[in-house]
Write a protein that holds these residues in place. Sequence first.
Motif, mmCIF file in Angstrom:
data_model
loop_
_atom_site.group_PDB
_atom_site.id
_atom_site.type_symbol
_atom_site.label_atom_id
_atom_site.label_comp_id
_atom_site.label_asym_id
_atom_site.label_seq_id
_atom_site.Cartn_x
_atom_site.Cartn_y
_atom_site.Cartn_z
ATOM 1 N N UNK A 100 0.920 -1.265 0.067
ATOM 2 C CA UNK A 100 -0.057 -0.041 -0.153
ATOM 3 C C UNK A 100 0.977 1.144 -0.133
ATOM 4 N N UNK A 101 2.032 1.127 0.544
ATOM 5 C CA UNK A 101 2.664 2.316 0.871
ATOM 6 C C UNK A 101 3.373 2.555 -0.482
ATOM 7 N N UNK A 102 3.688 1.609 -1.179
ATOM 8 C CA UNK A 102 4.393 1.619 -2.449
ATOM 9 C C UNK A 102 3.582 2.498 -3.357
ATOM 10 N N UNK A 103 2.130 1.983 -3.462
ATOM 11 C CA UNK A 103 1.142 2.343 -4.187
ATOM 12 C C UNK A 103 0.945 3.774 -4.076
ATOM 13 N N UNK A 104 0.688 4.384 -2.813
ATOM 14 C CA UNK A 104 0.667 5.705 -2.496
ATOM 15 C C UNK A 104 1.735 6.404 -2.986
ATOM 16 N N UNK A 105 2.932 5.827 -3.103
ATOM 17 C CA UNK A 105 4.146 6.575 -3.400
ATOM 18 C C UNK A 105 3.862 6.973 -4.817
ATOM 19 N N UNK A 106 3.364 5.697 -5.651
ATOM 20 C CA UNK A 106 3.474 5.877 -6.910
ATOM 21 C C UNK A 106 2.444 6.991 -7.425
ATOM 22 N N UNK A 107 1.247 7.096 -6.447
ATOM 23 C CA UNK A 107 0.299 8.065 -6.680
ATOM 24 C C UNK A 107 0.605 9.595 -6.198
#
Lengths: 249, 269
Positions: free
Chosen positions: B186-193
Amino acid sequence: MVAGKGGVGKSATSALLARAFAAMGFNVLALDLDSNPGLAISLGVPPDDNPVPPDVIEEAPDAAYGWALSSAYGAGDVVDRCGVDVSPRIRFLSFGNITQARNNLRRFVPASWQVLRDFQRDGWVTVVDLEAGPTTPFEGIARTASIVLILVEATPASILAARRIASILEHEETDFVAVVSKGVRDSDVDRVAEDLGPPFAVIPWDANIRRAEKEGSLVDLHEEAPAMQSVKDLACLIERRVLLRETVG
Amino acid sequence: MKVAITGKGGTGKTTVAAILARSLARAGERVVAIDADPTPNLGIALGLGSEATAQLEAIANRLLAEKAAHQRSHDHDHDEAGGNLCDPPPGQAVRDLVAEVGVDAPDGVRLIQTGKVERPADGCMCCGSHGTTRKIFGEIDSDGSIVIADLEAGVNDLIWVYPKPEDVVLIVTEPYRKSIEVARRALRIVGDLSVGRVVIVANRVESPGDTALVRSEFPGVHVVEVPEDPLLTEADRRGSSPMDVAPQSPGVQAVARLTELFESEHSSR
């Protein structure tokens, strides 16, 4: 197939069931259909975000999401090539976990269903860890199951979710049973029975599992642990029920 | 301001969402709570009771039926440019939907259910569920109010919802491997976004070892700890809101302190 609300213990139970069936002499395919890496961790397999090579799937405009299992691969090929041996009798297979916002995992989903549907080998049991909630059974794959275990805790939220899943499975004409997970008191069974009828089995809350999950996997969970014992009994009950249904037809 | 709450199934998203929503409401904020779970249970945690929660209207079905009617009358293809099978059509304004379909929960929190889909025949279930949440979360007017979305377990819903840089994401995790793995993703995804404000909520912390584990996994990220609290578990079992049965208990207090993050954000706007 193991279904239920998030957090009820699907991955842990699937892992223990895999061990139980293996102990009974079956070969087990432990199949993770969840885009989160729960079953891998419970079985002590390092989560591999891309375990299945891209050539396993090919574009197929008529298939869901536009992709399907490549015609060069049969279900058995995928299991043999892409699975990982956890123990002599347990083979783990996952089609991948979601790791980024640009998520291409959907492409692998129809292929995973095809493998689930087509993988039949004598002496093998497939234990399937489903994604949390009612979505996956909805997508029609429930019909491939010999039996679905709906895990439920004695909380209103878990029971609500179990009821939803049960009504979907009734619609799909799939055999299912309710199994109380993390049972703490006798009243837990009564609470679940009020809504879902007498449960098929009860897996007691087991501090050993919580500890094992924190420290590592469930592969080394002691054979005598209460939860392990209940799951072994459950495996026998399942075998008997499935055989009986197949005989009666 | 819009807040999305994500994390592995069973980590406590719904409980955190409910305590946060009611705490903010008590502090005077206007709060809209979105339950994105296909089986609604945020209402239970807010204190509405199981029966009332089970009877919440499934907006997704309304939107899917509108979509079907829209497609029939306009003879659209599924892959029409600018359209997506899984996007509900332009139609009723989200503000109207919230007013019509939402219900009032304790402390004046307005609750709307986006995840439930009643009839699969109206559309694929996952698209109806995720698509509806995305539409409502994306288009809801958050001027002067705080919108809290209790997302479906796992990271799939987080991706669907597509939080923006100006949104806030709370990633709830427990101090063990499986939960942490989902939180990492999830952290990686919010980073991507490029989401600007991310907080890890370390739930059910029992020991310094638990604290150390979570903090070591997420260096440099704001981590808020919530202690293991038997009263919260008991509230769950009873189908009551922790705010009603145990408002002073350590777990509730720890989550309620999250309001401090939002008050400073909100008042600086």
